[in-house]
Design a protein around this motif. Structure first.
Motif, PDB file in Angstrom:
ATOM      1  N   LEU A  79       8.177  -9.698 -32.269  1.00  0.00           N
ATOM      2  CA  LEU A  79       7.028  -9.582 -31.391  1.00  0.00           C
ATOM      3  C   LEU A  79       5.930 -10.562 -31.780  1.00  0.00           C
ATOM      4  O   LEU A  79       5.222 -11.092 -30.918  1.00  0.00           O
ATOM      5  CB  LEU A  79       6.480  -8.150 -31.433  1.00  0.00           C
ATOM      6  N   ARG A 101       0.682 -13.409 -27.287  1.00  0.00           N
ATOM      7  CA  ARG A 101      -0.157 -12.222 -27.085  1.00  0.00           C
ATOM      8  C   ARG A 101      -1.041 -12.486 -25.871  1.00  0.00           C
ATOM      9  O   ARG A 101      -2.016 -13.234 -25.945  1.00  0.00           O
ATOM     10  CB  ARG A 101      -0.972 -11.921 -28.336  1.00  0.00           C
ATOM     11  N   ALA A 121       1.741  -4.564 -20.094  1.00  0.00           N
ATOM     12  CA  ALA A 121       1.388  -4.360 -21.499  1.00  0.00           C
ATOM     13  C   ALA A 121       1.330  -5.707 -22.209  1.00  0.00           C
ATOM     14  O   ALA A 121       2.012  -6.664 -21.821  1.00  0.00           O
ATOM     15  CB  ALA A 121       2.399  -3.444 -22.190  1.00  0.00           C
ATOM     16  N   GLY A 122       0.522  -5.751 -23.248  1.00  0.00           N
ATOM     17  CA  GLY A 122       0.413  -6.945 -24.088  1.00  0.00           C
ATOM     18  C   GLY A 122       0.603  -6.578 -25.548  1.00  0.00           C
ATOM     19  O   GLY A 122       0.344  -5.443 -25.972  1.00  0.00           O
ATOM     20  N   ILE A 123       1.066  -7.525 -26.344  1.00  0.00           N
ATOM     21  CA  ILE A 123       1.351  -7.284 -27.760  1.00  0.00           C
ATOM     22  C   ILE A 123       0.042  -7.287 -28.537  1.00  0.00           C
ATOM     23  O   ILE A 123      -0.806  -8.165 -28.365  1.00  0.00           O
ATOM     24  CB  ILE A 123       2.309  -8.354 -28.292  1.00  0.00           C
ATOM     25  N   ASN A 124      -0.123  -6.294 -29.396  1.00  0.00           N
ATOM     26  CA  ASN A 124      -1.326  -6.193 -30.215  1.00  0.00           C
ATOM     27  C   ASN A 124      -1.320  -7.239 -31.327  1.00  0.00           C
ATOM     28  O   ASN A 124      -0.248  -7.631 -31.819  1.00  0.00           O
ATOM     29  CB  ASN A 124      -1.429  -4.800 -30.837  1.00  0.00           C
ATOM     30  N   CYS A 167       1.713  -2.324 -28.712  1.00  0.00           N
ATOM     31  CA  CYS A 167       1.257  -2.882 -27.444  1.00  0.00           C
ATOM     32  C   CYS A 167      -0.010  -2.199 -26.965  1.00  0.00           C
ATOM     33  O   CYS A 167      -0.360  -1.107 -27.429  1.00  0.00           O
ATOM     34  CB  CYS A 167       2.355  -2.752 -26.373  1.00  0.00           C
ATOM     35  N   ARG A 168      -0.676  -2.846 -26.019  1.00  0.00           N
ATOM     36  CA  ARG A 168      -1.908  -2.333 -25.425  1.00  0.00           C
ATOM     37  C   ARG A 168      -1.883  -2.632 -23.926  1.00  0.00           C
ATOM     38  O   ARG A 168      -1.032  -3.396 -23.449  1.00  0.00           O
ATOM     39  CB  ARG A 168      -3.126  -2.989 -26.067  1.00  0.00           C
ATOM     40  N   PRO A 203       6.541   1.440 -24.571  1.00  0.00           N
ATOM     41  CA  PRO A 203       6.590  -0.006 -24.306  1.00  0.00           C
ATOM     42  C   PRO A 203       8.025  -0.516 -24.306  1.00  0.00           C
ATOM     43  O   PRO A 203       8.818  -0.206 -25.186  1.00  0.00           O
ATOM     44  CB  PRO A 203       5.783  -0.600 -25.462  1.00  0.00           C
ATOM     45  N   ASP A 251      10.667  -4.008 -22.852  1.00  0.00           N
ATOM     46  CA  ASP A 251      10.743  -5.390 -22.380  1.00  0.00           C
ATOM     47  C   ASP A 251      11.471  -5.364 -21.043  1.00  0.00           C
ATOM     48  O   ASP A 251      12.652  -5.027 -20.978  1.00  0.00           O
ATOM     49  CB  ASP A 251      11.496  -6.254 -23.393  1.00  0.00           C
ATOM     50  N   GLU A 265       6.431  -7.568 -21.306  1.00  0.00           N
ATOM     51  CA  GLU A 265       6.206  -6.265 -21.930  1.00  0.00           C
ATOM     52  C   GLU A 265       5.464  -5.363 -20.953  1.00  0.00           C
ATOM     53  O   GLU A 265       4.425  -5.739 -20.411  1.00  0.00           O
ATOM     54  CB  GLU A 265       5.390  -6.412 -23.210  1.00  0.00           C
TER      55      GLU A 265
END
Length: 630
Positions: free
Chosen positions: A76, A81, A117-120, A128-129, A282, A284, A289
């Motif tokens: 990840l 990001r 979603a996006g990777i923290n 993810c957030r 979360p 893929d 994501e």
């Protein structure tokens, strides 16, 4: 789960998704050196579903292994990001058409919905957030619509397909007064010269909850409230009622909703449906994501309300489910009360007191269409339902979807657009409207128009302002979840430390027990071989200490001599069997005092007969002449 086999997307600008390179929708296949002959059939892989929902074909399971998700953080970290989702790929429905299909997104279906979603960044507990997708304005949702609804790139233009299909906007209304416009580009029963369908094109507009299905029109059930173009009727629970004027192509429909302030959850009641709790996983999905969420199901109370045969004009009542007759058809005389003792009681359907929905046609108010509409929160679970669901524990190391009885932040009323055949509309969330309503719409609905020349502050808000508030709410929930995840990780680490100490203590005790067991087995084996084992004590022979496990000398291996004292008694020179008491100052049972006591009592002891000839010879050689004469 985040598939590790999927290749990461190329590095992209995280703040400007419009600069992302377009992905090709087709791949040119190069000839292979091992290609089989044309006459031989090749086995094709089974078709895979476009959605990873567990109920879709080609999906093995809806369960996501969190260990695989967390263990893939190395992968990840190599992925970009993003703060803006890559968004859908727009494919025109026809050459030069402004309406497009959207690809490479997870469209809500089969009871599941998807959120970008996006990777923290590193240092976060959660992987993810929540992130946005372009355009970052109030518009139709790319994911929350029927696939048969085509859209324009700005998300404000919609076009239907065959049959009634619906779409929701990207932010719900939860409290306050809100207004927006929808312009009918093609509808009202008009026919399209290209397709020649007999029914023509129709539009229904209104407001709907999350449970309202997207493969039907607004007003199909009690979860949505609609306004028909053909007759001007209002409709809910599939029951049309006379309301306003009909509308068609070129008309502008104003949609107004007023909801009371949202109810705060009770801190003393952990099962209050007003509590906020998110259940999402979360994954893929096609290189992007996203959060996969279990959609809220329709309640049996609403289904019973829909199936009630004796349709009532009051939608506030909650009738029981109809009882089917012997032929399988529901009874026409209303629900029967017989044989209902074992049936679970239906929960009441709460309403939002003071709420109302109204519509405008080209600026003309059509009056109140609905009031005291149903609450958008979930019905409270009974103790039996809650215990039944608690028994369904997740497997160890596997995270599965669970039905969420609480508010996940997405509950509320959404603008709900339903299109039949090739109907087309265009949304206008504000702030500028073609037919602006009065500043106090409620006063107008109550029959109290504002006098001319009197200015009042605007008491409603355009729906375009709702988007920023909604995203701020989602990011605040992200922070709450991150804090809870850190606390949970700390508790888990502390529990693991305690468990490790317990395991170490248990292992130590086990090793000690095994050592004692081995010692006992070794002692038993030595006793079976005839070799007694003694401790490190004084030797019974009086020769001092003997080592542990060394055989003790026999107490009778030395000669025993006795002598007579001057009084005619035999004096003990060597005790035949010394005891530990004799070495510590105690008296042995074989001393001369005991012999004198026995002789005074006149008892003849066999001790005199125990003196052998050798003993007497030894005695005569060692004693004095006086003792010999005696």
């Amino acid at each position: 789960m985040l598939a590790e086999a999927s290749s990461p997307a190329p590095e992209q600008d995280v703040d400007d998704a419009s600069s992302l390179p377009a992905l090709s929708t087709a791949t040119v296949q190069q000839p292979s050196a091992h290609q089989p002959p044309h006459g031989r059939k090749r086995k094709r892989p089974p078709p895979t579903a476009a959605s990873p929902a567990p109920s879709d074909p080609g999906s093995a399971s809806g369960a996501v292994n969190p260990s695989e998700l967390l263990s893939s953080r190395v992968d990840l970290s190599s992925r970009p990001r993003l703060s803006i989702s890559r968004g859908p790929i727009f494919v025109p429905t026809a050459e030069g058409s402004e309406y497009h299909k959207t690809e490479l997104i997870g469209v809500n279906r089969v009871g599941f919905r998807y959120v970008p979603a996006g990777i923290n960044p590193p240092g976060y507990t959660l992987p993810c957030r929540t992130i946005e997708s372009n355009p970052t304005t109030y518009r139709v949702s790319w994911e929350d619509r029927s696939p048969f609804i085509t859209v324009t790139k700005d998300g404000l233009g919609l076009r239907g397909g065959t049959g009634f299909r619906s779409a929701r906007c990207n932010a719900p209304i939860v409290e306050g007064r809100w207004y927006m416009e929808v312009k009918i580009m093609h509808g009202g029963g008009e026919h399209d010269s290209e397709n020649g369908r007999r029914e023509g094109s129709h539009v229904r507009l209104g407001w709907g909850r999350r449970e309202a299905p997207l493969n039907g029109p607004v007003g199909l059930d009690g979860y949505s409230y609609g306004y028909r173009d053909k007759t001007g009727d209002k409709v809910t629970l599939s029951r049309p009622r006379p309301y306003g004027r009909a509308f068609g192509t070129g008309d502008v429909i104003g949609m107004y909703i007023s909801l009371p302030p949202r109810r705060e959850a009770s801190k003393k009641d952990p099962h209050d449906p007003a509590h906020t709790k998110r259940e999402r996983i979360p994954i893929d999905l096609k290189g992007q994501e996203v959060f996969e969420i279990l959609e809220y199901p329709q309640s049996k109370e609403m289904i019973a309300l829909m199936d009630y045969s004796a349709k009532s004009t009051s939608s506030a009542s909650v009738p029981s489910a109809p009882k089917k007759a012997a032929g399988g058809k529901p009874e026409r005389n209303g629900p029967s009360t017989a044989n209902k003792t074992n049936a679970a009681p239906l929960r009441p359907l709460p309403v939002l007191h003071g709420s109302r929905i109204a519509f405008f046609v080209n600026g003309e108010c059509q009056g109140v269409a609905f009031e005291d509409i149903y609450d958008y929160l979930q019905l409270r679970q009974s103790d039996t339902q809650r215990k039944a669901k608690e028994r369904k524990r997740t497997r160890e190391g596997v995270k599965e979807h669970r039905e969420n009885p609480f508010n996940d932040g997405w509950l509320g009323y959404y603008p709900f657009i339903s299109l039949f055949n090739d109907a087309c509309v265009r949304l206008n969330p504000g702030p500028d409207f073609e037919f602006p309503p009065p500043n106090d719409i409620d006063a107008l609905l109550d029959g109290k128009p504002v006098p001319e020349g009197e200015s009042t502050a605007r008491k409603w808000r355009p729906t375009c302002e709702r988007y920023r508030e909604f995203m701020a709410e989602q990011w605040a929930l992200d922070e709450v979840e991150e804090e809870e995840a850190r606390e949970e990780a700390a508790r888990h680490a502390a529990n693991e430390k305690i468990e490790a100490a317990k395991r170490a203590e248990k292992l130590k005790k086990k090793q000690q027990a095994e050592a004692r067991k081995r010692a006992k087995l070794a002692a038993a084996e030595q006793q079976q071989r005839g070799t007694p084992v003694v401790d490190d004590e004084w030797s019974p022979s009086g020769t001092g200490m003997v080592g542990l496990g060394q055989p003790s000398p026999s107490p009778l291996r030395h000669g025993t001599t006795y002598g007579f004292n001057g009084e005619g008694d035999v004096e003990n020179s060597y005790s035949p069997a010394p005891t530990p008491a004799s070495f510590q100052g105690g008296q042995s049972g074989y001393n001369s005092d005991n012999m004198e006591a026995e002789m005074e009592n006149g008892e003849e002891r066999s001790a005199s007969r125990a003196f052998s000839h050798d003993v007497r010879a030894t005695y005569s050689e060692t004693q004095s002449p006086r003792e010999t004469n005696v």
